[in-house]
Design an enzyme around this catalytic site. Structure first.
Site, PDB file in Angstrom:
ATOM      1  N   LYS A 165       0.877  -1.181   0.000  1.00 38.08           N
ATOM      2  CA  LYS A 165       0.000   0.000   0.000  1.00 38.08           C
ATOM      3  C   LYS A 165       0.910   1.225   0.000  1.00 38.08           C
ATOM      4  O   LYS A 165       1.195   1.825   1.031  1.00 38.08           O
ATOM      5  CB  LYS A 165      -0.936  -0.049   1.218  1.00 38.08           C
TER       6      LYS A 165
HETATM    7  N1  PMP Z   1      -7.830  -1.806  -2.589  1.00 32.98           N
HETATM    8  C1  PMP Z   1      -7.252  -0.588  -2.605  1.00 32.98           C
HETATM    9  C2  PMP Z   1      -6.476  -0.182  -3.789  1.00 32.98           C
HETATM   10  C3  PMP Z   1      -7.384   0.270  -1.508  1.00 32.98           C
HETATM   11  O1  PMP Z   1      -6.809   1.471  -1.517  1.00 32.98           O
HETATM   12  C4  PMP Z   1      -8.162  -0.165  -0.411  1.00 32.98           C
HETATM   13  C5  PMP Z   1      -8.383   0.750   0.765  1.00 32.98           C
HETATM   14  N2  PMP Z   1      -7.288   0.767   1.602  1.00 32.98           N
HETATM   15  C6  PMP Z   1      -8.741  -1.438  -0.437  1.00 32.98           C
HETATM   16  C7  PMP Z   1      -8.551  -2.230  -1.546  1.00 32.98           C
HETATM   17  C8  PMP Z   1      -9.545  -1.951   0.723  1.00 32.98           C
HETATM   18  O2  PMP Z   1      -8.702  -2.303   1.779  1.00 32.98           O
HETATM   19  P1  PMP Z   1      -9.198  -2.252   3.290  1.00 32.98           P
HETATM   20  O3  PMP Z   1     -10.406  -3.083   3.370  1.00 32.98           O
HETATM   21  O4  PMP Z   1      -8.062  -2.799   4.066  1.00 32.98           O
HETATM   22  O5  PMP Z   1      -9.472  -0.834   3.595  1.00 32.98           O
END
Ligand code: PMP
Length: 299
Positions: A153
């Site tokens: 991320k």
């Molecule tokens: N995919 C992407 C590209 C994201 O930015 C996010 C949000 N963080 C998610 C999926 C969902 O992840 P999470 O459920 O951990 O927020």
């Protein structure tokens, strides 16, 4: 559009400062090169939801980039809790940002002496609307394993930004991004789920973030005896799904109403309603919550 930071406090490298005055150097490699990682997590009704999972994912993102997290996980959690407490928020979105830090311009991370660590929080409604989304499939390929893995991320969201622009230009709410093989990856900022004949299906994390909401939903499906599969979904299959929805800490769970102009019967689908109810219950479950008003105790 202005963003009102009145009353908000940010954590920057050990100090708590008014969020509107918080700044990083123009020579921070996060700014120069996107050389950094982040997390986005939520506070629901006075407590962080699964913060230790987010901090663990931040650690994995950082490790993949050989970036040091300057605080131990529980110390970082305390800094997050303290930031939210000082902001006085009970429903919030929280960002943890970690960059390579300030240093002489040049790609070499060794030019940065120490990382920059920021925690920022701002008010956010508990659960976003349930208005079904119009999605289009983007021509921008999602980060792929042989490039920068989508499981990191990182501060590089330009693929998502361009896909989002495409979606808006097409009159849609968001874009679905495909991976390097043409299989469905995720949307620009959320994971994607589809329902086929009562089976919940979500793509692998080959080119999708291992979302914590995604994990929560897969756990709920297992507990509730809902058949679930993690496998490739191809765009043409997705068009014919019984229902689809997106999942994310920010988005929560939102039904998909149409993809590329093809309607889907997602809104009111019983499985979706069941999962939304389960998710909301989970966000209220003390086992997954770290309250803001109490000192942090070990998990
Ligand atoms: N995919 C992407 C590209 C994201 O930015 C996010 C949000 N963080 C998610 C999926 C969902 O992840 P999470 O459920 O951990 O927020």
């Amino acid at each position: 559009m202005t963003f009102d930071t009145t009353g908000l406090v940010a954590y920057v490298n050990g100090d708590f400062v008014p969020a509107g005055e918080a700044s990083v150097s123009i020579f921070d490699h996060g700014f120069l090169y996107g050389d950094g990682v982040f997390e986005g997590l939520r506070v629901f009704d006075g407590a962080l939801f699964r913060p230790r999972d987010h901090i663990a994912r931040l650690g994995r993102s950082a490790r993949a980039l050989a970036m040091e997290v300057p605080l131990a996980p529980e110390e970082l959690l305390s800094a997050v809790v303290e930031t939210i407490r000082r902001c006085g928020l009970s429903d919030a979105h929280v960002r943890i940002l970690l960059t390579r830090g300030y240093g002489t311009p040049g790609l070499d991370p060794a030019r940065c002496e120490r990382p920059t660590l920021i925690v920022a929080a701002y008010p956010f409604p508990p659960h976003l609307g349930t208005q079904p989304l119009k999605l289009v499939i983007s021509s921008v390929v999602r980060k792929a394993p042989r490039s920068l893995g989508a499981h990191i991320k990182s501060l590089n969201y330009l693929d998502a930004v361009v896909a989002y622009q495409q979606a808006k230009a097409a009159g849609a709410n968001d874009a679905i991004m495909l991976d390097h093989l043409g299989a469905v990856a995720e949307t620009t900022g959320a994971n994607l789920f589809a329902v086929f004949d009562g089976t919940l299906v979500t793509p692998t994390t080959r080119a999708a973030l291992p979302g914590i909401t995604r994990r929560t939903l897969l756990e709920l499906a297992a507990e509730q005896g809902v058949p679930a599969e993690v496998r490739d979904i191809w765009p043409m299959d997705l068009y014919a799904a019984d229902a689809a929805f997106v999942s994310g800490s920010g988005a929560s769970i939102v039904p998909v109403g149409e993809i590329d102009g093809r309607p889907l019967g997602s809104a009111g689908h019983p499985l979706l309603d069941q999962l939304v109810a389960g998710y909301r219950a989970r966000t209220a479950d003390p086992r997954y919550r770290v309250p803001i008003e109490e000192p942090v105790t070990a998990a």
